[in-house]
Scaffold this motif. Structure first.
Motif, mmCIF file in Angstrom:
data_model
loop_
_atom_site.group_PDB
_atom_site.id
_atom_site.type_symbol
_atom_site.label_atom_id
_atom_site.label_comp_id
_atom_site.label_asym_id
_atom_site.label_seq_id
_atom_site.Cartn_x
_atom_site.Cartn_y
_atom_site.Cartn_z
ATOM 1 N N PHE A 1 -65.930 -32.750 -27.955
ATOM 2 C CA PHE A 1 -65.998 -31.853 -26.805
ATOM 3 C C PHE A 1 -65.386 -30.495 -27.152
ATOM 4 N N LYS A 2 -66.089 -29.417 -26.806
ATOM 5 C CA LYS A 2 -65.643 -28.066 -27.148
ATOM 6 C C LYS A 2 -65.333 -27.223 -25.904
ATOM 7 N N GLY A 3 -65.006 -27.895 -24.807
ATOM 8 C CA GLY A 3 -64.701 -27.168 -23.576
ATOM 9 C C GLY A 3 -63.252 -27.226 -23.170
ATOM 10 N N ASN A 4 -62.381 -27.634 -24.095
ATOM 11 C CA ASN A 4 -60.953 -27.651 -23.801
ATOM 12 C C ASN A 4 -60.385 -26.231 -23.813
ATOM 13 N N PRO A 5 -59.267 -25.997 -23.131
ATOM 14 C CA PRO A 5 -58.654 -24.669 -23.188
ATOM 15 C C PRO A 5 -58.429 -24.159 -24.615
ATOM 16 N N LEU A 6 -58.048 -25.032 -25.539
ATOM 17 C CA LEU A 6 -57.823 -24.576 -26.913
ATOM 18 C C LEU A 6 -59.102 -24.090 -27.581
ATOM 19 N N ASP A 7 -60.247 -24.480 -27.033
ATOM 20 C CA ASP A 7 -61.523 -24.004 -27.564
ATOM 21 C C ASP A 7 -61.937 -22.682 -26.936
ATOM 22 N N ARG A 8 -61.153 -22.224 -25.941
ATOM 23 C CA ARG A 8 -61.602 -21.080 -25.137
ATOM 24 C C ARG A 8 -60.589 -19.935 -25.158
ATOM 25 N N LEU A 9 -59.867 -19.807 -26.252
ATOM 26 C CA LEU A 9 -58.837 -18.786 -26.332
ATOM 27 C C LEU A 9 -59.393 -17.407 -26.682
ATOM 28 N N ALA A 10 -60.562 -17.348 -27.294
ATOM 29 C CA ALA A 10 -61.116 -16.066 -27.737
ATOM 30 C C ALA A 10 -61.255 -15.058 -26.596
ATOM 31 N N PRO A 11 -61.759 -15.453 -25.414
ATOM 32 C CA PRO A 11 -61.851 -14.459 -24.334
ATOM 33 C C PRO A 11 -60.492 -13.935 -23.885
ATOM 34 N N LEU A 12 -59.456 -14.760 -23.959
ATOM 35 C CA LEU A 12 -58.115 -14.319 -23.578
ATOM 36 C C LEU A 12 -57.595 -13.294 -24.578
ATOM 37 N N ILE A 13 -57.806 -13.578 -25.855
ATOM 38 C CA ILE A 13 -57.351 -12.669 -26.905
ATOM 39 C C ILE A 13 -58.118 -11.347 -26.827
ATOM 40 N N ALA A 14 -59.425 -11.430 -26.618
ATOM 41 C CA ALA A 14 -60.241 -10.218 -26.536
ATOM 42 C C ALA A 14 -59.841 -9.350 -25.348
ATOM 43 N N ALA A 15 -59.472 -10.008 -24.235
ATOM 44 C CA ALA A 15 -59.086 -9.273 -23.031
ATOM 45 C C ALA A 15 -57.624 -8.856 -23.045
ATOM 46 N N LYS A 16 -56.909 -9.201 -24.117
ATOM 47 C CA LYS A 16 -55.484 -8.864 -24.269
ATOM 48 C C LYS A 16 -54.645 -9.385 -23.101
ATOM 49 N N ILE A 17 -54.917 -10.626 -22.724
ATOM 50 C CA ILE A 17 -54.154 -11.259 -21.653
ATOM 51 C C ILE A 17 -52.843 -11.790 -22.224
ATOM 52 N N PRO A 18 -51.700 -11.346 -21.739
ATOM 53 C CA PRO A 18 -50.421 -11.832 -22.254
ATOM 54 C C PRO A 18 -50.154 -13.263 -21.802
ATOM 55 N N VAL A 19 -49.520 -14.032 -22.676
ATOM 56 C CA VAL A 19 -49.262 -15.445 -22.395
ATOM 57 C C VAL A 19 -47.795 -15.762 -22.680
ATOM 58 N N LEU A 20 -47.167 -16.395 -21.704
ATOM 59 C CA LEU A 20 -45.834 -16.972 -21.870
ATOM 60 C C LEU A 20 -45.962 -18.474 -21.750
ATOM 61 N N THR A 21 -45.409 -19.206 -22.721
ATOM 62 C CA THR A 21 -45.404 -20.659 -22.625
ATOM 63 C C THR A 21 -43.986 -21.179 -22.816
ATOM 64 N N ILE A 22 -43.600 -22.123 -21.960
ATOM 65 C CA ILE A 22 -42.271 -22.737 -21.998
ATOM 66 C C ILE A 22 -42.464 -24.233 -22.171
ATOM 67 N N CYS A 23 -41.863 -24.791 -23.203
ATOM 68 C CA CYS A 23 -42.102 -26.194 -23.529
ATOM 69 C C CYS A 23 -40.840 -26.849 -24.072
ATOM 70 N N GLY A 24 -40.784 -28.157 -23.928
ATOM 71 C CA GLY A 24 -39.793 -28.937 -24.650
ATOM 72 C C GLY A 24 -40.354 -29.291 -26.012
ATOM 73 N N ASP A 25 -39.558 -29.142 -27.060
ATOM 74 C CA ASP A 25 -40.100 -29.424 -28.394
ATOM 75 C C ASP A 25 -40.207 -30.909 -28.691
ATOM 76 N N SER A 26 -39.723 -31.752 -27.753
ATOM 77 C CA SER A 26 -39.819 -33.199 -27.926
ATOM 78 C C SER A 26 -40.597 -33.841 -26.781
ATOM 79 N N ASP A 27 -41.553 -33.109 -26.251
ATOM 80 C CA ASP A 27 -42.361 -33.590 -25.127
ATOM 81 C C ASP A 27 -43.171 -34.812 -25.564
#
Length: 280
Positions: free
Chosen positions: A199-225
């Motif tokens: 399947f190629k419809g996951n968010p990780l497959d759809r990052l190109a439009p975000l990068i092209a549009a210069k959309i800033p991204v903040l992600t907060i995660c636990g490194d042991s999730d």
């Protein structure tokens, strides 16, 4: 009181001849206007509740709106760990939400999100570009909406986000997954166990439009999730954004699991969004 026989007969005849109005014969109810918000409060702020396309929706209003009417759109789990939302309300931002749970960011859910976006922008004068806030599975909605509508997206704040259905709820990596949610996701996307592998419809497959549009991204995660493993989700997003010299910031919580979300002190969230989401 006694009526004369002739008068009584006339009354009986008149009643018999009168048309019987049945429910089906009643005049149709006038078309109802758009959703009427029901006022309430949330953390001391006015909250409006209404329906859009049959789904419960919420807009929380700041006491004094900031210039340009910025807003943050919680895509799932409204009210959970709301530190960032409350801080932004204090700065004049609106907070919004529409309940479309168990749709896993599918195209059908993105269509509903688009209807909600257009309604609140038109009705409440919110900025045409929203900050999408994806907690956990809310990441599916946030990124897929942004990838479909980059022109309606100001920034992304992703908190321990699901960015690959196979990671969660599929449990095809190191996480345990969720069998019930996996079946729901397969059904709403029209996938099977076999077709989901490619399947190629996951968010990780759809990052190109975000990068092209210069959309800033903040992600907060636990490194042991252990539920939504960082290495299978946000780490891949961060790597691809950095490779493209795109605007991405990651806050890793050492030893952190999936919960708790957000930060006890939301200032880093506020700082990132106020700096990059709506540049002057």
């Amino acid at each position: 009181m006694r009526f004369p026989v002739s008068l009584l007969a006339a009354l009986i005849l008149s009643a018999a001849l009168a048309p019987v109005v049945l429910a089906a014969d009643a005049p149709p109810t006038a078309p109802q206007p758009g959703p009427t918000p029901l006022p309430a409060t949330w953390n001391g702020y006015q909250k409006l509740e209404f329906d859009v396309a049959g789904h419960h929706a919420t807009v929380v209003k700041p006491r004094t709106p900031a210039a340009g009417n910025p807003w943050i759109w919680r895509t799932e789990f409204f009210g959970h760990e709301p530190q960032g939302d409350i801080a932004l309300l204090g700065l004049g931002w609106h907070v919004a939400y529409i309940s479309i749970s168990n749709m896993y960011g599918s195209p059908a859910s993105v269509d509903l999100m688009d209807q909600f976006h257009d309604y609140v922008v038109k009705t409440y004068g919110l900025n045409p570009r929203a900050v999408l806030e994806g907690f956990s599975r809310g990441g599916l909605y946030a990124v897929n909406f942004a990838a479909t509508h980059p022109d309606k997206t100001a920034a992304l704040y992703l908190d321990a986000p699901v960015l690959d259905l196979r990671s969660w709820p599929g449990g095809k990596g190191t996480g345990k997954g969720d069998a019930h949610c996996w079946q729901q996701a397969l059904e709403i996307y029209g996938l099977t166990e076999d077709t989901a592998k490619d399947f190629k419809g996951n968010p990780l497959d759809r990052l190109a439009p975000l990068i092209a549009a210069k959309i800033p991204v903040l992600t907060i995660c636990g490194d042991s999730d252990k539920v939504v493993p960082y290495t299978e989700n946000s780490a891949i997003l961060v790597e691809r954004f950095k490779a493209a010299n795109a605007n991405v910031s990651v806050i890793l919580k050492p030893g952190g699991d999936h919960h708790p979300h957000s930060l006890k002190d939301p200032q880093p969230i506020v700082d990132f969004l106020t700096q990059y989401a709506y540049p002057k």
